[in-house]
Structures are given as C-alpha cells and as structure tokens.
Design a protein around this motif. Structure first.
Motif, PDB file in Angstrom:
ATOM      1  N   LEU A  80      13.669   7.918  22.594  1.00 48.52           N
ATOM      2  CA  LEU A  80      13.087   7.986  21.260  1.00 48.52           C
ATOM      3  C   LEU A  80      11.730   8.096  21.219  1.00 48.52           C
ATOM      4  O   LEU A  80      10.907   7.118  22.063  1.00 48.52           O
ATOM      5  N   LYS A  81      10.884   9.104  20.848  1.00 51.02           N
ATOM      6  CA  LYS A  81       9.552   9.116  20.527  1.00 51.02           C
ATOM      7  C   LYS A  81       9.061   9.050  19.272  1.00 51.02           C
ATOM      8  O   LYS A  81       9.310   9.959  18.326  1.00 51.02           O
ATOM      9  N   LEU A  82       8.491   7.816  18.931  1.00 50.84           N
ATOM     10  CA  LEU A  82       7.868   7.757  17.754  1.00 50.84           C
ATOM     11  C   LEU A  82       6.452   8.095  17.572  1.00 50.84           C
ATOM     12  O   LEU A  82       5.658   7.705  18.679  1.00 50.84           O
ATOM     13  N   ASN A  83       6.160   9.014  16.618  1.00 52.63           N
ATOM     14  CA  ASN A  83       4.868   9.719  16.735  1.00 52.63           C
ATOM     15  C   ASN A  83       4.757  10.130  15.175  1.00 52.63           C
ATOM     16  O   ASN A  83       5.250  11.059  14.916  1.00 52.63           O
ATOM     17  N   SER A  84       4.076   9.444  14.327  1.00 48.53           N
ATOM     18  CA  SER A  84       3.776   9.507  12.931  1.00 48.53           C
ATOM     19  C   SER A  84       2.351   9.135  12.581  1.00 48.53           C
ATOM     20  O   SER A  84       1.909   8.209  13.153  1.00 48.53           O
ATOM     21  N   VAL A  85       1.738   9.574  11.399  1.00 54.35           N
ATOM     22  CA  VAL A  85       0.602   9.007  10.838  1.00 54.35           C
ATOM     23  C   VAL A  85       0.771   8.985   9.465  1.00 54.35           C
ATOM     24  O   VAL A  85       1.552   9.839   8.732  1.00 54.35           O
ATOM     25  N   GLY A  86       0.644   7.740   8.783  1.00 57.56           N
ATOM     26  CA  GLY A  86       0.711   7.705   7.510  1.00 57.56           C
ATOM     27  C   GLY A  86      -0.133   7.304   6.579  1.00 57.56           C
ATOM     28  O   GLY A  86      -1.287   6.862   7.133  1.00 57.56           O
ATOM     29  N   LEU A  87      -0.387   7.908   5.059  1.00 57.85           N
ATOM     30  CA  LEU A  87      -1.094   7.317   4.192  1.00 57.85           C
ATOM     31  C   LEU A  87      -0.422   6.661   2.859  1.00 57.85           C
ATOM     32  O   LEU A  87       0.249   7.311   2.483  1.00 57.85           O
ATOM     33  N   LEU A  88      -1.010   5.381   2.668  1.00 56.62           N
ATOM     34  CA  LEU A  88      -0.306   4.602   1.783  1.00 56.62           C
ATOM     35  C   LEU A  88      -1.258   4.131   0.684  1.00 56.62           C
ATOM     36  O   LEU A  88      -2.448   3.732   0.870  1.00 56.62           O
ATOM     37  N   ALA A  89      -0.757   4.227  -0.709  1.00 60.12           N
ATOM     38  CA  ALA A  89      -1.539   3.575  -1.650  1.00 60.12           C
ATOM     39  C   ALA A  89      -0.984   2.304  -2.127  1.00 60.12           C
ATOM     40  O   ALA A  89       0.241   1.969  -2.192  1.00 60.12           O
ATOM     41  N   ASP A  90      -1.802   1.245  -2.150  1.00 62.86           N
ATOM     42  CA  ASP A  90      -1.196  -0.248  -2.386  1.00 62.86           C
ATOM     43  C   ASP A  90      -1.532  -0.639  -3.610  1.00 62.86           C
ATOM     44  O   ASP A  90      -2.522  -0.324  -4.205  1.00 62.86           O
ATOM     45  N   TRP A  91      -0.559  -1.182  -4.170  1.00 59.47           N
ATOM     46  CA  TRP A  91      -0.688  -2.042  -5.694  1.00 59.47           C
ATOM     47  C   TRP A  91      -0.462  -3.384  -5.214  1.00 59.47           C
ATOM     48  O   TRP A  91       0.408  -3.858  -4.920  1.00 59.47           O
ATOM     49  N   PHE A  92      -1.579  -4.376  -5.898  1.00 59.34           N
ATOM     50  CA  PHE A  92      -1.366  -5.549  -5.940  1.00 59.34           C
ATOM     51  C   PHE A  92      -1.130  -6.227  -7.181  1.00 59.34           C
ATOM     52  O   PHE A  92      -2.215  -6.402  -8.000  1.00 59.34           O
ATOM     53  N   PRO A  93       0.018  -6.416  -7.888  1.00 61.96           N
ATOM     54  CA  PRO A  93       0.404  -6.744  -8.995  1.00 61.96           C
ATOM     55  C   PRO A  93      -0.134  -8.072  -9.355  1.00 61.96           C
ATOM     56  O   PRO A  93      -0.391  -8.478 -10.492  1.00 61.96           O
ATOM     57  N   MET A  94      -0.227  -9.079  -8.221  1.00 59.01           N
ATOM     58  CA  MET A  94      -0.857 -10.602  -8.870  1.00 59.01           C
ATOM     59  C   MET A  94      -2.162 -10.575  -8.369  1.00 59.01           C
ATOM     60  O   MET A  94      -2.688 -11.866  -8.070  1.00 59.01           O
ATOM     61  N   ALA A  95      -2.771  -9.587  -7.567  1.00 55.66           N
ATOM     62  CA  ALA A  95      -4.335  -9.740  -7.387  1.00 55.66           C
ATOM     63  C   ALA A  95      -4.390 -10.646  -6.287  1.00 55.66           C
ATOM     64  O   ALA A  95      -5.479 -11.067  -5.945  1.00 55.66           O
ATOM     65  N   GLY A  96      -3.333 -10.755  -5.470  1.00 54.04           N
ATOM     66  CA  GLY A  96      -3.304 -11.922  -4.311  1.00 54.04           C
ATOM     67  C   GLY A  96      -2.858 -10.974  -3.018  1.00 54.04           C
ATOM     68  O   GLY A  96      -3.292  -9.903  -2.896  1.00 54.04           O
ATOM     69  N   GLY A  97      -2.134 -11.476  -2.187  1.00 58.81           N
ATOM     70  CA  GLY A  97      -1.734 -10.756  -0.999  1.00 58.81           C
ATOM     71  C   GLY A  97      -0.620 -10.118  -1.069  1.00 58.81           C
ATOM     72  O   GLY A  97      -0.246  -9.031  -0.086  1.00 58.81           O
ATOM     73  N   PHE A  98       0.176 -10.132  -2.072  1.00 61.51           N
ATOM     74  CA  PHE A  98       1.399  -9.437  -2.060  1.00 61.51           C
ATOM     75  C   PHE A  98       1.259  -8.044  -2.646  1.00 61.51           C
ATOM     76  O   PHE A  98       0.331  -7.900  -3.581  1.00 61.51           O
ATOM     77  N   ARG A  99       1.837  -6.863  -1.905  1.00 63.72           N
ATOM     78  CA  ARG A  99       1.658  -5.521  -2.346  1.00 63.72           C
ATOM     79  C   ARG A  99       2.838  -4.948  -2.351  1.00 63.72           C
ATOM     80  O   ARG A  99       3.784  -4.986  -1.545  1.00 63.72           O
ATOM     81  N   ILE A 100       2.653  -3.614  -3.259  1.00 59.82           N
ATOM     82  CA  ILE A 100       3.922  -2.532  -3.413  1.00 59.82           C
ATOM     83  C   ILE A 100       3.223  -1.210  -2.872  1.00 59.82           C
ATOM     84  O   ILE A 100       2.211  -0.850  -3.526  1.00 59.82           O
ATOM     85  N   SER A 101       3.922  -0.447  -2.069  1.00 63.09           N
ATOM     86  CA  SER A 101       2.880   0.642  -1.322  1.00 63.09           C
ATOM     87  C   SER A 101       4.012   1.571  -1.334  1.00 63.09           C
ATOM     88  O   SER A 101       5.033   1.886  -1.027  1.00 63.09           O
ATOM     89  N   ALA A 102       3.190   2.928  -1.452  1.00 63.37           N
ATOM     90  CA  ALA A 102       3.803   4.194  -1.735  1.00 63.37           C
ATOM     91  C   ALA A 102       3.133   5.268  -1.131  1.00 63.37           C
ATOM     92  O   ALA A 102       1.771   5.283  -1.160  1.00 63.37           O
ATOM     93  N   GLY A 103       3.584   6.232  -0.262  1.00 56.43           N
ATOM     94  CA  GLY A 103       2.839   7.140   0.279  1.00 56.43           C
ATOM     95  C   GLY A 103       3.762   8.224   1.257  1.00 56.43           C
ATOM     96  O   GLY A 103       4.804   8.369   0.909  1.00 56.43           O
ATOM     97  N   VAL A 104       3.099   8.770   2.152  1.00 58.68           N
ATOM     98  CA  VAL A 104       3.815   9.741   2.874  1.00 58.68           C
ATOM     99  C   VAL A 104       3.376   9.710   4.332  1.00 58.68           C
ATOM    100  O   VAL A 104       2.167   9.354   4.638  1.00 58.68           O
ATOM    101  N   ARG A 105       4.396  10.125   5.302  1.00 63.12           N
ATOM    102  CA  ARG A 105       3.996  10.033   6.822  1.00 63.12           C
ATOM    103  C   ARG A 105       4.223  11.410   7.214  1.00 63.12           C
ATOM    104  O   ARG A 105       5.350  11.983   6.944  1.00 63.12           O
ATOM    105  N   SER A 106       3.303  11.905   8.163  1.00 62.30           N
ATOM    106  CA  SER A 106       3.276  12.962   8.874  1.00 62.30           C
ATOM    107  C   SER A 106       4.475  12.558  10.027  1.00 62.30           C
ATOM    108  O   SER A 106       4.028  11.728  10.974  1.00 62.30           O
ATOM    109  N   ASN A 107       5.488  12.979   9.687  1.00 54.92           N
ATOM    110  CA  ASN A 107       6.756  12.565  10.797  1.00 54.92           C
ATOM    111  C   ASN A 107       7.137  13.397  11.981  1.00 54.92           C
ATOM    112  O   ASN A 107       7.689  14.383  11.728  1.00 54.92           O
TER     113      ASN A 107
END
Length: 224
Positions: A80-107
């Motif tokens: 198994l050869k893992l080889n990827s790069v990802g870009l993610l946008a983070d949303w912190f709904p409670m302005a703290g440490g918890f986040r919801i992230s969505a993005g895309v990986r060059s897989n």
C-alpha cells in the motif's frame, strides 16, 4: 474482496487513539505548522485561521505498508502506497477548538500486487500450472481527485503547541484494478488472457463497495 482486508490491516498499522484537551480559541494564534499522522499517512501540515469561525489547511499523506494478501486463492505480495495532498476549509461553529472541514485531496494512493504461484491456481474458471501462469502483477488505484469531509478538535498542550484529532472520509470512488501475467508459457495465449480478464473483473466487482477511505488523523502543531 480480500483487498479490503488488506486495506483494513494497513489502517490498524496507522490508526491512533482519540485525545481530549482544553478548548482552543482563535486568540491563541492564526498560523499553525506541524505534522499529522494517521490513515492518510504522515506528512507536514500548515494552516491559517481567519478570526473565530473560518480557517484553511493544507497537508500531505505519505506512507508505505507491505502485507501478504490472498485474493481468490492466490497469494500476493502487496504494498500500500499512500501519496496524497489535501486542501481543506475549516468551520469552527462554536469559535473554539471543534471544527467541521470540507475539501479535496489529490489522491495518488495505490496498492501494488505481485504473485508467483508455486502450485496450480484457478485463473477465472480454469486451473493453470505455475509455469503457465508465470508472474501476476496488479495495481489498485482510485480517483485522482477525491472530496473529503471530516470533524476535528484541537486542544492546548503548552505555550504555542496544540494536539488535534480528526475523523471522517475521503470519497475516492470505486477502486480500479489492472492485472497482467508475464514470464508464463501462456502469458500471450488468448484463452488464458480471457480468463485473466474475468479474474480482474471479478476482483474489481468485489471491491466496488470500497468507495470511502476512512480518515483518522492526529495533528501535532505549533501556533504563532
């Protein structure tokens, strides 16, 4: 198919446990740099948080894992050869440490397979000798661009340092499998090649449900 068990074994070799820590606020810093490790592999990570609720991150994922796997009664040496790069946008709904992230990986993740049978094996619906089969080489690949969705949390370790945890999925699509024979007395035989194609199609059909790569990552970062 048994390739899924091979992937699951790799996940067990990489997966880390969860972490609980104090809430991290935007005032603790905007830029973060460090390293992440888990089922996407191990690689550097960099991120920027814009105020309390929005941020962006980029990270890689690199790792090799070798394992012997049985597929349709043929033992393959797999890597198994893992080889990827990802870009993610983070949303912190409670302005703290918890986040919801969505993005895309060059897989570029893939699995390389190699087998040299030492006894008669079934290829398709026909039994063949090792001399007839020769070497079997295969590759399992995924969509080159894969959407990603995760939930994460980051907490303080000390001045400037944070430890984070992230879980989710990479939507990589159904695996594509190729399979070829070399060095056998029937490697160019039309009947044998037809049976080999049947074997490949069956393996690909068995793997069609494996469309989601699980994400379980731990992040060790420095904020400044």
């Amino acid at each position: 198919m048994s390739s899924a068990r091979f992937l699951a074994a790799a996940l067990l070799a990489l997966t880390s446990g969860a972490y609980s820590a104090p809430t991290l606020s935007a005032e603790d810093g905007q830029w973060v740099v460090g390293v992440s490790g888990g089922t996407n592999g191990i690689a550097p990570e960099i991120g920027l948080r814009f105020g309390e609720h929005v941020g962006i991150r980029a990270n890689g994922g690199f790792f090799n894992y070798s394992h012997t796997e049985n597929i349709d009664d043929i033992d393959y040496d797999g890597k198994l050869k893992l080889n990827s790069v990802g870009l993610l946008a983070d949303w912190f709904p409670m302005a703290g440490g918890f986040r919801i992230s969505a993005g895309v990986r060059s897989n570029g993740n893939k699995i390389d397979l190699h087998a040299t049978p030492t006894a008669n094996v079934l290829v398709g619906d026909v039994s063949y000798t090792p001399a007839q089969v020769g070497n079997l080489d295969g590759k399992v690949e995924f969509n080159s661009l894969s959407p990603t969705l995760t939930l994460g949390y980051g907490g303080k370790l000390g001045s400037g340092f944070t430890l984070g945890f992230e879980a989710g999925v990479v939507m990589q699509g159904s695996p594509k499998i190729n399979l070829a024979s070399t060095g056998g007395t029937l490697s160019s035989n039309a009947t044998f090649l037809a049976e080999l194609e049947q074997e490949r199609q069956q393996a690909e059909d068995d793997a069609s449900d494996f469309k989601f790569w699980p994400v379980v990552q731990v992040h060790f970062l420095y904020r400044f």
